[in-house]
Design a protein around this motif. Structure first.
Motif, PDB file in Angstrom:
ATOM      1  N   LYS A 476      -8.546   4.257  -5.279  1.00 27.24           N
ATOM      2  CA  LYS A 476      -8.500   5.270  -4.231  1.00 27.24           C
ATOM      3  C   LYS A 476      -9.691   6.213  -4.327  1.00 27.24           C
ATOM      4  O   LYS A 476     -10.389   6.436  -3.368  1.00 27.24           O
TER       5      LYS A 476
ATOM      6  N   GLY B  22     -14.517  16.096   3.204  1.00 29.09           N
ATOM      7  CA  GLY B  22     -15.411  17.234   3.013  1.00 29.09           C
ATOM      8  C   GLY B  22     -15.607  17.547   1.536  1.00 29.09           C
ATOM      9  O   GLY B  22     -16.722  17.846   1.089  1.00 29.09           O
ATOM     10  N   GLU B  42      -8.324  26.284   7.693  1.00 27.72           N
ATOM     11  CA  GLU B  42      -7.010  26.669   7.170  1.00 27.72           C
ATOM     12  C   GLU B  42      -7.159  27.598   5.959  1.00 27.72           C
ATOM     13  O   GLU B  42      -8.266  27.828   5.484  1.00 27.72           O
ATOM     14  N   ILE B  87     -15.833  27.502  13.029  1.00 27.11           N
ATOM     15  CA  ILE B  87     -17.207  27.286  13.444  1.00 27.11           C
ATOM     16  C   ILE B  87     -17.354  27.711  14.909  1.00 27.11           C
ATOM     17  O   ILE B  87     -16.598  27.245  15.756  1.00 27.11           O
ATOM     18  N   GLU B 223       6.730  12.209   4.703  1.00 28.86           N
ATOM     19  CA  GLU B 223       5.903  12.428   3.509  1.00 28.86           C
ATOM     20  C   GLU B 223       6.453  13.606   2.704  1.00 28.86           C
ATOM     21  O   GLU B 223       6.572  13.540   1.489  1.00 28.86           O
ATOM     22  N   ALA B 403     -13.077  12.020  10.749  1.00 29.72           N
ATOM     23  CA  ALA B 403     -13.743  12.642  11.890  1.00 29.72           C
ATOM     24  C   ALA B 403     -14.480  11.589  12.721  1.00 29.72           C
ATOM     25  O   ALA B 403     -14.728  11.776  13.903  1.00 29.72           O
ATOM     26  N   ASP B 408      -8.414   5.372   5.966  1.00 30.03           N
ATOM     27  CA  ASP B 408      -7.583   5.730   4.827  1.00 30.03           C
ATOM     28  C   ASP B 408      -8.432   6.458   3.787  1.00 30.03           C
ATOM     29  O   ASP B 408      -9.633   6.696   4.000  1.00 30.03           O
TER      30      ASP B 408
HETATM   31  C1  LIG Z   1       1.720  10.170   7.404  1.00 29.05           C
HETATM   32  C2  LIG Z   1       0.412   9.795   6.771  1.00 29.05           C
HETATM   33  C3  LIG Z   1       0.408   9.199   5.516  1.00 29.05           C
HETATM   34  C4  LIG Z   1      -0.792   8.788   4.917  1.00 29.05           C
HETATM   35  N1  LIG Z   1      -0.748   8.176   3.709  1.00 29.05           N
HETATM   36  C5  LIG Z   1      -1.904   7.699   3.153  1.00 29.05           C
HETATM   37  C6  LIG Z   1      -1.877   6.988   1.912  1.00 29.05           C
HETATM   38  O1  LIG Z   1      -0.838   6.805   1.308  1.00 29.05           O
HETATM   39  N2  LIG Z   1      -3.058   6.485   1.426  1.00 29.05           N
HETATM   40  C7  LIG Z   1      -4.233   6.648   2.097  1.00 29.05           C
HETATM   41  O2  LIG Z   1      -5.260   6.148   1.652  1.00 29.05           O
HETATM   42  N3  LIG Z   1      -4.287   7.355   3.255  1.00 29.05           N
HETATM   43  C8  LIG Z   1      -3.151   7.878   3.798  1.00 29.05           C
HETATM   44  N4  LIG Z   1      -3.215   8.580   4.983  1.00 29.05           N
HETATM   45  C9  LIG Z   1      -4.525   8.827   5.592  1.00 29.05           C
HETATM   46  C10 LIG Z   1      -5.196  10.102   5.003  1.00 29.05           C
HETATM   47  O3  LIG Z   1      -4.430  11.199   5.357  1.00 29.05           O
HETATM   48  C11 LIG Z   1      -6.622  10.228   5.534  1.00 29.05           C
HETATM   49  O4  LIG Z   1      -7.356   9.111   5.118  1.00 29.05           O
HETATM   50  C12 LIG Z   1      -7.356  11.462   5.003  1.00 29.05           C
HETATM   51  O5  LIG Z   1      -6.589  12.604   5.125  1.00 29.05           O
HETATM   52  C13 LIG Z   1      -8.676  11.644   5.743  1.00 29.05           C
HETATM   53  O6  LIG Z   1      -9.354  12.729   5.171  1.00 29.05           O
HETATM   54  P1  LIG Z   1     -10.364  13.657   6.003  1.00 29.05           P
HETATM   55  O7  LIG Z   1     -10.881  14.631   5.029  1.00 29.05           O
HETATM   56  O8  LIG Z   1     -11.297  12.814   6.746  1.00 29.05           O
HETATM   57  O9  LIG Z   1      -9.468  14.400   7.087  1.00 29.05           O
HETATM   58  P2  LIG Z   1      -8.319  15.526   6.957  1.00 29.05           P
HETATM   59  O10 LIG Z   1      -7.417  15.238   5.833  1.00 29.05           O
HETATM   60  O11 LIG Z   1      -7.733  15.614   8.324  1.00 29.05           O
HETATM   61  O12 LIG Z   1      -9.105  16.859   6.621  1.00 29.05           O
HETATM   62  C14 LIG Z   1      -9.873  17.520   7.587  1.00 29.05           C
HETATM   63  C15 LIG Z   1     -10.045  18.970   7.194  1.00 29.05           C
HETATM   64  O13 LIG Z   1     -10.945  19.605   8.084  1.00 29.05           O
HETATM   65  C16 LIG Z   1     -10.409  20.838   8.524  1.00 29.05           C
HETATM   66  N5  LIG Z   1     -10.974  21.127   9.841  1.00 29.05           N
HETATM   67  C17 LIG Z   1     -10.779  20.427  10.982  1.00 29.05           C
HETATM   68  N6  LIG Z   1     -11.489  20.971  11.974  1.00 29.05           N
HETATM   69  C18 LIG Z   1     -12.153  22.031  11.468  1.00 29.05           C
HETATM   70  C19 LIG Z   1     -13.061  22.987  12.010  1.00 29.05           C
HETATM   71  N7  LIG Z   1     -13.419  22.945  13.290  1.00 29.05           N
HETATM   72  N8  LIG Z   1     -13.553  23.926  11.202  1.00 29.05           N
HETATM   73  C20 LIG Z   1     -13.198  23.955   9.894  1.00 29.05           C
HETATM   74  N9  LIG Z   1     -12.360  23.091   9.333  1.00 29.05           N
HETATM   75  C21 LIG Z   1     -11.835  22.124  10.103  1.00 29.05           C
HETATM   76  C22 LIG Z   1      -8.924  20.613   8.517  1.00 29.05           C
HETATM   77  O14 LIG Z   1      -8.213  21.815   8.461  1.00 29.05           O
HETATM   78  C23 LIG Z   1      -8.744  19.755   7.264  1.00 29.05           C
HETATM   79  O15 LIG Z   1      -8.608  20.531   6.113  1.00 29.05           O
HETATM   80  C24 LIG Z   1      -2.017   9.003   5.589  1.00 29.05           C
HETATM   81  C25 LIG Z   1      -2.013   9.623   6.851  1.00 29.05           C
HETATM   82  C26 LIG Z   1      -0.824  10.011   7.441  1.00 29.05           C
HETATM   83  C27 LIG Z   1      -0.833  10.631   8.794  1.00 29.05           C
END
Ligand SMILES: Cc1cc2nc3c(=O)[nH]c(=O)nc-3n(C[C@H](O)[C@H](O)[C@H](O)COP(=O)(O)OP(=O)(O)OC[C@H]3O[C@@H](n4cnc5c(N)ncnc54)[C@H](O)[C@@H]3O)c2cc1C
Ligand SMILES: Cc1cc2nc3c(=O)[nH]c(=O)nc-3n(C[C@H](O)[C@H](O)[C@H](O)COP(=O)(O)OP(=O)(O)OC[C@H]3O[C@@H](n4cnc5c(N)ncnc54)[C@H](O)[C@@H]3O)c2cc1C
Lengths: 610, 451
Positions: A476, B22, B42, B87, B223, B403, B408
């Protein structure tokens, strides 16, 4: 990274004076531990372990407040030894060492106890037993940490240059990225040209862009900096060393005189971008190699590229009225249904790219050859990626006929009289009805299998996973790192991936490589053998036991005085030498024999009935 | 009156979003020796991942593997974190991208707050806990969640009764009712968009009747129910607290569907549903668990094997499109499925007492009007260059994680590394061109929100 190292510099060498003052911190892990282990009770008992002056419980020790409480106690309670009982050290040992550093304590005066994987998770149904075991393990750790001495990381010179093995898309990208930041790179490719599987021209999903165009871009990126030395028709014949200091021999093509050319280089990191091998069906598997109408998606790619335009597709001189694809050939194999490969392994994995590859090829056939019908015999259509689902709907629109088989009921393929291929299977899109199809061309959607990667795998002892691909440290969180420090994984050497994913993985590997190469020196854990020169009489027993080439050598210090010497870069601290020394003159830093004794005492002490 | 904009100086990289994408990108940039600022809207960093139960396919506890990343970022000497910050705009400037942000008022002085939570315990105003998907309550002033970073209280003005209880409870006089939004400006050598995803509405398909039935739930709710430190510490269904004994998962309940504008695959639902089913089977051994699906897309490393394991555990996989969900007596639900593996006119009706809808993943942030970054027709940030999957249309602005489309965790991590590499390359290239790289000139920033 380690400016914080400076902050404990002032007292890092000094042995804390007086009786050690140990702080014990027990983590509930939000319930992962405390639902089974009685953390409060354990903390209560720990107060009675000799040397313990703080014993606390926290919901998440790894959280900021958890770590802060350690730092506060180092100052407030004058702690000079720390024990944290939480999850696996694999996850958080470094976290708490960091906290110790921030508290101005030598990070090696800290012991980690795993009471989650080793207590609460495995003894779920025996809370009392799990609690007793947790207490015993903490007792052992307290015993050990009381005997701990401050240690320092080993710092060695870093050869700030990267070796990339494999000149496919992933290797080219990793090389271009590193060179783009100013680092010198050596790119070694076994064949006569760069490009890997993209060398044969094709239209790539999910954009329809030509592979030639991508290759041109990647190649110009590789060449433009002037910092990538490309060695074609070359392979690694020998490699040894460790992070920051790998010695590599590269065997190049035959020189003009007919002799092989060997080049010796030294590099700081190695990026493995050796790619995948398409699955080769067994002789006779779906009539492969037995019937001219049965080919793989790899061959079909080329056939499509050079097929003459017309109403019907022509392959190898045969006019194709009907073509069928079978998915998952050499992937998603099931025990008892499929035959293992020559190495005895079943390919249980999904190869990730074949579904969309089939859709891509099927659409091309339908678009170009109106009178060639296409059947797609699949299990699940895994068009998961961005833009992939479009290929699925596009294929339906283009008239591709989808049929669905179950993995444990493989389609039966036989030769039909009129040179065509007969395919028979139960179709679960038409309610389990048996379908019999005669086709002129059967394309087997072959999966990805692990590449051989060359000798480097054995020489550096790079681990492979159950599926045969190179095994990352954590599937992971650390997908591009491998357990051998200084070696990184890029692209399909690690797992099946499409082009974009291979390039992303290559970028991720390159960034880790750069982080290692920006430092003047590499830092290694101090857990290596140490020779007590007062006691060593040069028996040489230790050297006979040592399995790590160059880790221990006998040095003639003065005429007639021979002593063992440790190369800290090569020693892994296994301790084989410790057991055989007749004079007890060799020990492992951080794991000295007294520490083991103290651990045993600690275990026994905690098991006495109160 | 126009508030004054505070200049915060230069950072080599500014990362928008403190989710796993991030954080990983920030760490990988910082480890190359660059100064990074993370801007998170957040109150805590961690993104979606910190609220998950366990993660497929390793079944690591999500908190346990997210906190090290959060903590590593918070303690990295090259990383500064601005939480509760939005932003406003990103425009090209002479020294890089000029990013204007708004620090939203937390009504708590972050320097004085010690995270003791006495204010939270004193507060009388309760509201649904967003972190727990509304399954529990929180207070108008609180620390976001147990392992939040930073551990600083935030007051939500909309729920505050202005009673002053927190003011009296705070041992460090950190509460400041008179805070106002502050505008600040940072010049960033490069920008990483890591704004992640959100789920489309649970009620986007009215035929699944989520609006009328409390027991038709979001996978995010499940979850939290499955998390070891979740709201109830065990799995209870929302309407009456009954322990469910027949649970249905409806896949593609908000994706692969032209009619709701999400024609694409959300990529993670198959796997998290299988994971949740396995966790349920562990905590409710007697329960019947059914997954209704079209295709099982278990494509990642080890995922197919994970799927086969779930089948061997006795989880039912039923290939069929769920047409409708109806209410049944005793808060139960009747699921109507068109069975594709049985005679064509066979519509089966199956009773379940809990139904989980796999909502579709949609973007969380639209750059329109804020920055010139383009989005694709799916709304996610566009990546026009096949050879550089993390590059956007704007030089120096890169994208990582969900984004740029559903992803995953492991694919997100790889992506974040690639984006960090591109940023490194871009910065090295710029430094090569100008003689004095701005950060070397000692203008790098120090933010008061340092954790
Ligand atoms: C129910 C569920 C279960 C899951 N289980 C798994 C699992 O078991 N294994 C797995 O590999 N993946 C799992 N996933 C997928 C996993 O959640 C994503 O892969 C991961 O969260 C993506 O990370 P990210 O940082 O791209 O996005 P996010 O986790 O969405 O983080 C984005 C961040 O950016 C912030 N943000 C957004 N817009 C702005 C803005 N304009 N200004 C400032 N900050 C901002 C948000 O507040 C957030 O903190 C699951 C998803 C769901 C919905
Ligand atoms: C039929 C088919 C169609 C595909 N179509 C698409 C598509 O349309 N779109 C898409 O995105 N992806 C597609 N892919 C996937 C794509 O081919 C891979 O993602 C990509 O080639 C992976 O690149 P790589 O560098 O990891 O490996 P490779 O391409 O395998 O390159 C590895 C390189 O390393 C060299 N090498 C190996 N061992 C050594 C050694 N010991 N020493 C030196 N050199 C060594 C090899 O000679 C080779 O040049 C397709 C795959 C197949 C099989």
């Amino acid at each position: 990274m380690d400016a914080t190292d400076q902050s404990y510099a002032e007292n890092r060498g000094a042995e804390p004076a007086g009786q050690p003052r140990v702080g014990v911190y027990i983590c509930r892990c939000g319930g992962n531990i405390s639902d089974v282990v009685d953390a409060e009770h354990a903390a209560e008992i720990c107060w009675h372990i000799p040397g313990v002056v703080v014993s606390k419980v926290h919901t998440f020790m790894c959280s900021d407040p958890g770590q802060q409480s350690i730092i506060d106690d180092i100052h407030g309670e004058k702690l000079d030894r720390i024990v944290v009982a939480s999850c696996s050290p694999f996850l958080h040992e470094l976290t708490f060492r960091g906290a110790a550093i921030r508290g101005n304590l030598n990070p090696y005066l800290y012991e980690h106890v795993n009471i989650r994987e080793q207590c609460s998770w495995v003894h779920k149904h025996d809370p009392q037993g799990a609690t007793a075991k947790a207490i015993a393990l903490i007792g052992a750790a307290v015993g050990k940490v009381r005997q701990s001495r401050p240690l320092e990381k080993i710092r060695l010179n870093n050869r700030r240059r990267a070796l990339v093995v494999g000149g496919g898309p992933a290797g080219m990208k990793a090389a271009a990225d590193l060179a783009g930041t100013g680092l010198p790179v050596l790119l070694v490719e076994r064949t006569g040209r760069l490009g890997g599987k993209l060398v044969s021209p094709q239209s790539l999903f999910p954009t329809g862009i030509g592979s030639t165009q991508i290759l041109e871009k990647l190649e110009s990126d590789v060449r433009s900096t002037g910092r990538v030395e490309v060695l074609l028709e070359s392979e690694i014949s020998r490699v040894k060393g460790f992070i920051g200091n790998f010695d590599v021999t590269i065997r190049g093509p035959l020189g003009p005189s007919g002799a092989l050319t060997d080049v010796d280089v030294s590099v700081g990191v190695i990026v493995m971008a050796t790619g995948f091998q398409p699955y080769v069906p067994h002789d006779g598997e779906f009539l492969f190699n037995r019937h001219p109408g049965v080919i793989t998606t790899v061959d079909f790619q080329e056939a499509l590229a050079c097929a003459p335009e017309g109403k019907r597709l022509v392959v190898n001189g045969r006019e194709i009225r009907r073509a069928a694809f079978i998915h998952c050939v050499g992937s998603r194999q099931i025990e008892g249904v499929h035959e293992p490969g020559p190495d005895g392994r079943l390919n249980k994995h999904c190869s990730r790219v074949c579904c969309t590859t089939v859709l891509n090829q099927a659409i091309q056939v339908r678009r170009r050859f109106a009178d060639t019908r296409v059947y797609d015999i699949y299990q699940d259509i895994r068009a998961y990626g961005r833009g992939h689902e479009r290929y699925y709907s596009e294929a339906s629109r283009a008239g591709v006929i989808f049929l669905r088989y179950h993995g444990d009921e493989r389609p039966l393929v036989s030769a039909a009289e009129d040179q065509s291929v007969h395919v028979s299977f139960k179709d679960y899109l038409s309610w389990g009805e048996t379908i019999d199809l005669d086709v002129d061309l059967l394309v087997l959607a072959v999966g990805m299998t692990p590449g051989p990667c060359g000798r480097i795998v054995d020489q550096l002892k790079l681990p492979r996973g159950e599926d045969g691909f190179l095994q990352e440290i954590h599937p992971k969180l650390r997908p591009v790192e491998i357990s051998v420090n200084g070696v990184l994984l890029a692209g399909t050497a690690q797992a099946p991936m499409n082009l974009q994913e291979s390039l992303a993985a290559a970028g991720a590997a390159a960034v880790k490589a750069r982080a290692m190469l920006v430092k003047e020196q590499v830092e290694l854990n101090p857990y290596v053998a140490r020779v007590n020169t007062q006691r060593c009489e040069g028996s040489g027993e230790c050297i006979g036991q040592c399995e790590y080439d160059g880790a221990l050598t006998m040095v003639e210090e003065s005429p007639g005085v021979r002593r063992a010497r440790v190369n800290p870069g090569l020693c892994i601290g296994c301790g084989a030498c410790v057991a055989v020394c007749p004079n007890s003159a060799i020990d492992i830093n951080g794991w000295r024999v007294e520490q083991y004794d103290a651990m045993v005492d600690g275990l026994v002490l905690q098991n006495q009935p109160a | 009156m126009q508030a004054q904009i505070m200049e915060k100086g230069y950072a080599d990289a500014l990362v928008i979003g403190g989710g796993i994408a991030g954080l990983q990108a920030a760490l990988d940039i910082a480890d190359q020796g660059y100064k990074v600022v993370i801007v998170e809207r957040e109150a805590s960093i961690g993104g979606r991942m910190i609220s998950l139960s366990k993660v497929f396919p390793t079944m690591d506890c999500a908190s346990c593997i997210t906190t090290p990343k959060m903590s590593a970022a918070a303690h990295h000497e090259n990383i500064e974190i601005m939480t509760f910050t939005e932003i406003d705009s990103i425009v090209a400037g002479a020294d890089g991208h000029v990013v204007s942000v708004t620090r939203k008022p937390t009504y708590v002085n972050a320097e004085k707050c010690i995270g003791c939570r006495l204010c939270e315990y004193a507060c009388d105003s309760e509201l649904p806990d967003v972190f727990e998907q509304g399954l529990g309550a929180t207070r108008a002033i609180s620390v976001a969640f147990t392992n939040a970073i930073p551990q600083k209280a935030v007051l939500l003005a909309d729920y505050c009764l202005s009673c002053g209880l927190c003011l009296r409870a705070c041992p460090t006089d950190a509460i400041e009712f008179d805070q106002r939004p502050r505008q600040e400006r940072i010049t960033a050598g490069s920008v990483i968009v890591a704004t992640g995803f959100q789920l489309n509405s649970l009620t986007v398909k009215p035929q699944y009747a989520a609006a009328q039935n409390a027991n038709v739930i979001s996978p995010l709710t499940l979850e939290r129910l499955l998390a070891p430190h979740g709201p109830y510490g065990r799995v209870l269904r929302p309407s009456d607290g009954k322990i469910p004994d027949s649970v249905a998962f409806v896949l593609c309940a908000g994706s692969r569907d032209q009619t709701i504008g999400v024609p694409y695959c959300s990529r993670v639902c198959c796997m998290y549903s299988i994971k949740q089913a396995m966790l349920l089977a562990g905590s409710l051994p007697m329960a019947d668990i059914t997954i209704y699906y079209m295709d099982i897309r278990a494509f990642g490393k080890g995922y197919e094997q994970f799927y086969q394991m779930a089948k061997a555990m006795g989880i039912h996989f039923v290939r069929g499109k769920v047409a409708r969900v109806d209410a049944a007596p005793h808060d139960d639900l009747l699921v109507h499925v068109e069975m594709t593996e049985e005679p064509v006119d066979c519509v089966r009706r199956q009773k379940h007492d809990l139904v989980v809808l796999s909502q579709g993943m949609i973007p969380q942030w639209n750059p329109a009007g804020v920055s010139p970054v383009h989005i694709g027709e799916d709304g996610f940030v566009a990546t026009p260059d096949t050879a550089d999957p993390c590059a956007t249309n704007v030089p120096g602005i890169f994208v990582a994680g969900a984004a740029a489309g559903p992803k995953d965790i492991v694919d997100t991590i790889a992506d974040a590394g690639a984006a960090a590499m591109l940023a490194g390359r871009y910065l090295a290239d710029r430094a090569g061109k100008s003689r004095t790289p701005p950060s070397a000139a000692g203008r790098s920033i120090r933010l008061e929100m340092a954790v």
